[in-house]
Write a protein that holds these residues in place. Structure first.
Motif, PDB file in Angstrom:
ATOM      1  N   ASN A  64       0.859  -1.187   0.000  1.00  0.00           N
ATOM      2  CA  ASN A  64       0.000   0.000   0.000  1.00  0.00           C
ATOM      3  C   ASN A  64       0.896   1.238   0.000  1.00  0.00           C
ATOM      4  O   ASN A  64       1.305   1.727   1.053  1.00  0.00           O
ATOM      5  CB  ASN A  64      -0.916  -0.003   1.226  1.00  0.00           C
ATOM      6  N   TRP A  65       1.194   1.711  -1.188  1.00  0.00           N
ATOM      7  CA  TRP A  65       2.168   2.800  -1.328  1.00  0.00           C
ATOM      8  C   TRP A  65       1.681   4.113  -0.736  1.00  0.00           C
ATOM      9  O   TRP A  65       2.496   4.961  -0.356  1.00  0.00           O
ATOM     10  CB  TRP A  65       2.535   2.971  -2.801  1.00  0.00           C
ATOM     11  N   LYS A  66       0.365   4.300  -0.648  1.00  0.00           N
ATOM     12  CA  LYS A  66      -0.155   5.534  -0.041  1.00  0.00           C
ATOM     13  C   LYS A  66       0.306   5.636   1.414  1.00  0.00           C
ATOM     14  O   LYS A  66       0.693   6.711   1.887  1.00  0.00           O
ATOM     15  CB  LYS A  66      -1.679   5.549  -0.123  1.00  0.00           C
ATOM     16  N   ILE A  67       0.259   4.509   2.125  1.00  0.00           N
ATOM     17  CA  ILE A  67       0.670   4.513   3.537  1.00  0.00           C
ATOM     18  C   ILE A  67       2.159   4.806   3.657  1.00  0.00           C
ATOM     19  O   ILE A  67       2.577   5.721   4.381  1.00  0.00           O
ATOM     20  CB  ILE A  67       0.347   3.160   4.200  1.00  0.00           C
ATOM     21  N   TRP A  68       2.971   4.041   2.933  1.00  0.00           N
ATOM     22  CA  TRP A  68       4.414   4.136   3.142  1.00  0.00           C
ATOM     23  C   TRP A  68       4.998   5.438   2.617  1.00  0.00           C
ATOM     24  O   TRP A  68       5.909   5.994   3.228  1.00  0.00           O
ATOM     25  CB  TRP A  68       5.102   2.923   2.512  1.00  0.00           C
ATOM     26  N   MET A  69       4.478   5.954   1.510  1.00  0.00           N
ATOM     27  CA  MET A  69       4.982   7.237   1.009  1.00  0.00           C
ATOM     28  C   MET A  69       4.560   8.379   1.918  1.00  0.00           C
ATOM     29  O   MET A  69       5.296   9.352   2.096  1.00  0.00           O
ATOM     30  CB  MET A  69       4.488   7.474  -0.418  1.00  0.00           C
TER      31      MET A  69
END
Length: 549
Positions: free
Chosen positions: A512-517
């Motif tokens: 989930n790139w939204k979380i990590w970015m």
């Protein structure tokens, strides 16, 4: 697994090999510069034809620290994505080639200025040292070219995710994307200081630059650069080595989580390279030291995963006792043994890194050649030996040849030669660094007579170790040329490990790139926003440039 995923497509292989050709050319030239450097430092050799010591030092640092690593990593990552996520589309392959040529043009521009003695500014090119504007423009080309090449990998990753909804991406592809994102975010710092400070300054558009801002932007990039080097080695340790030894990956989820943590904690930590510099409040230095030590967590996770893989493999072969698995490892296979030596070297390298990042211990070794010794244990041993181990199967795989028994034996000899030479040279650097020997000096004009006399044995040891290392460079170049052009035709495996059946299912939140970015951006803003405001509001008079020659 589909048959077309078992081998890198021939067109993609040519793209990857183009990067490797440049990387090993840089190794040859940068290695020669390194040999000249340690010979000069011994006090018993003078450079010919008016070549300057710092000119050679710059060639060595730029070619090996930037050119060799960047080209090898991007070439390896192109091959890894093609192997695990499928053949590149024409668009992605075109972007890969555009990125390659832009990087190569930039490399030639910067290297030419160094060779003409117009850019003797060392590997770090700190202001107020000033280079020719072509050098800085070349660096911009290298960075932008790497972004273009990285975009090809990201496009292929997105395409795979769209075609396989709800499934975790191939582990090796996921790791490549993490490292690509890390590189893009980190290089924003060096691109910023070059485009908005150093390039206009060298062109004469502005008279002065803010040195503290410039150094801070460099180290915003400079420390994650270390992890950009290291993560491809971790890819091999996590994914490739288990397949080579006949074992399986201990945990897909743990591997992905460790890479995410490296992404989060490798960027907002540049101040630990600036602990002795004024103009940065002690609180912010302390905060970034704490964040630096957070990287210990994914490092220990990696060590646990690797040794769990080794032990499970050993148990499956009938090993008993605490270390019985050790005898079951394939010590005669260079694809394993060479990277394993790199793994072992990372133990003292990591310990040295803790000292470098510690506020009080750093005062002892700051700007001494101890730092250079540490640098040679991390990059020039752990990372580079793993890169060599990768090359021993990757190059013949991409060229349609095989790693012969003769080349396999020579590769193990090369690794032993490298380890011996590096132990001598790096050991001497660490030791004399504790005695106060400076980091970037030839020693010939530094310090009083008693200091120079005290350092002589260590200088000679560095020259001996550096000479042995140059023999190691000659051997790896011979092996590379053989595997690329002369080895027998055949099918060399691109080894990709599978996860053990009992491992937990990989949770999709890890992709989930939204979380990590969001977390990454938040950490960067917390670590850098207030210090940058302070630097700008309380900026001292900016510095004019000067040159080392």
């Amino acid at each position: 697994m589909k048959k077309d995923l078992l081998k890198v497509n021939r067109k993609d292989a040519k793209l990857a090999m183009a990067h490797l050709y440049v990387a090993f050319t840089a190794l040859a030239l940068g290695g020669l510069a390194g040999l000249l450097q340690v010979l000069v430092r011994s006090g018993r050799f003078t450079l010919p034809a008016g070549i300057g010591y710092y000119q050679v030092l710059t060639v060595h640092g730029v070619l090996l620290g930037l050119v060799l690593t960047t080209f090898f990593i991007i070439g390896f990552q192109h091959a890894a994505v093609s192997r695990t996520s499928g053949t590149y589309s024409n668009k992605s392959r075109f972007l890969g080639w555009i990125g390659f040529w832009v990087m190569l043009i930039g490399t030639v521009m910067s290297a030419l200025m160094i060779l003409l003695n117009e850019a003797t500014v060392l590997y770090t090119f700190y202001a107020p040292l000033q280079a020719h504007w072509i050098f800085y423009l070349g660096l911009v080309f290298v960075v932008v070219g790497s972004w273009i090449g990285g975009s090809a990998m990201i496009i292929e990753y997105i395409k795979w995710r769209k075609n396989h909804p709800g499934q975790p991406s191939p582990l090796l592809t996921f790791m490549v994307i993490i490292n690509t994102v890390l590189w893009i975010v980190a290089t924003l710092g060096v691109a910023g200081t070059v485009i908005f400070q150093l390039l206009p300054w060298s062109l004469g558009f502005v008279e002065r630059v803010d040195v503290l801002v410039s150094r801070t932007l460099f180290w915003y990039f400079g420390h994650p650069l270390v992890y950009f080097w290291l993560l491809p080695a971790y890819m091999a340790w996590y994914v490739i080595i288990p397949k080579i030894i006949g074992g399986k990956i201990f945990s897909d989820s743990l591997a992905r989580l460790s890479f995410i943590l490296f992404l989060l904690f490798s960027i907002p930590v540049g101040f630990h390279h600036q602990l002795v510099e004024p103009g940065i409040d002690a609180f912010w230095k302390f905060l970034q030291v704490v964040l630096t030590f957070m990287v210990v967590i994914p490092s220990l996770m990696t060590a646990f995963s690797l040794f769990a893989t080794f032990e499970m493999h050993g148990r499956s072969k009938g090993s008993k006792g605490v270390f019985g698995w050790f005898r079951k490892l394939p010590w005669g296979d260079a694809r394993f043994t060479v990277p394993f030596i790199g793994m072992v070297a990372f133990i003292p390298a990591g310990a040295g890194g803790i000292i470098n990042a510690s506020n009080q211990m750093n005062q002892v070794i700051h700007n001494t050649i101890w730092v250079t010794g540490h640098f040679h244990l991390t990059l020039a041993t752990s990372v580079v030996l793993t890169f060599f181990g990768i090359a021993y199967w990757l190059v013949p795989h991409l060229t349609g040849r095989i790693l012969t028994k003769a080349m396999n034996k020579l590769a193990i000899v090369q690794a032993i030669v490298w380890a011996v030479g590096m132990s001598i040279m790096s050991g001497a650097m660490h030791a004399v660094g504790l005695l106060g020997a400076p980091r970037r000096s030839s020693y010939s004009t530094y310090g009083d007579a008693s200091q120079a006399l005290e350092w002589i044995p260590y200088q000679i040891a560095q020259a001996v170790g550096g000479t042995i290392l140059f023999i190691g460079i000659f051997l790896i170049l011979y092996i590379f040329i053989n595997l690329a052009f002369f080895a027998p035709k055949g099918e060399q495996e691109f080894p990709v490990g599978e996860t053990v059946e009992a491992a937990e299912k990989t949770p999709m939140v890890l992709e989930n790139w939204k979380i990590w970015m969001t977390v990454l951006v938040a950490l960067i803003l917390v670590a850098y926003s207030v210090p940058f405001i302070d630097m700008i509001q309380n900026a001292p008079p900016a510095s004019k440039g000067y040159r080392l020659w």
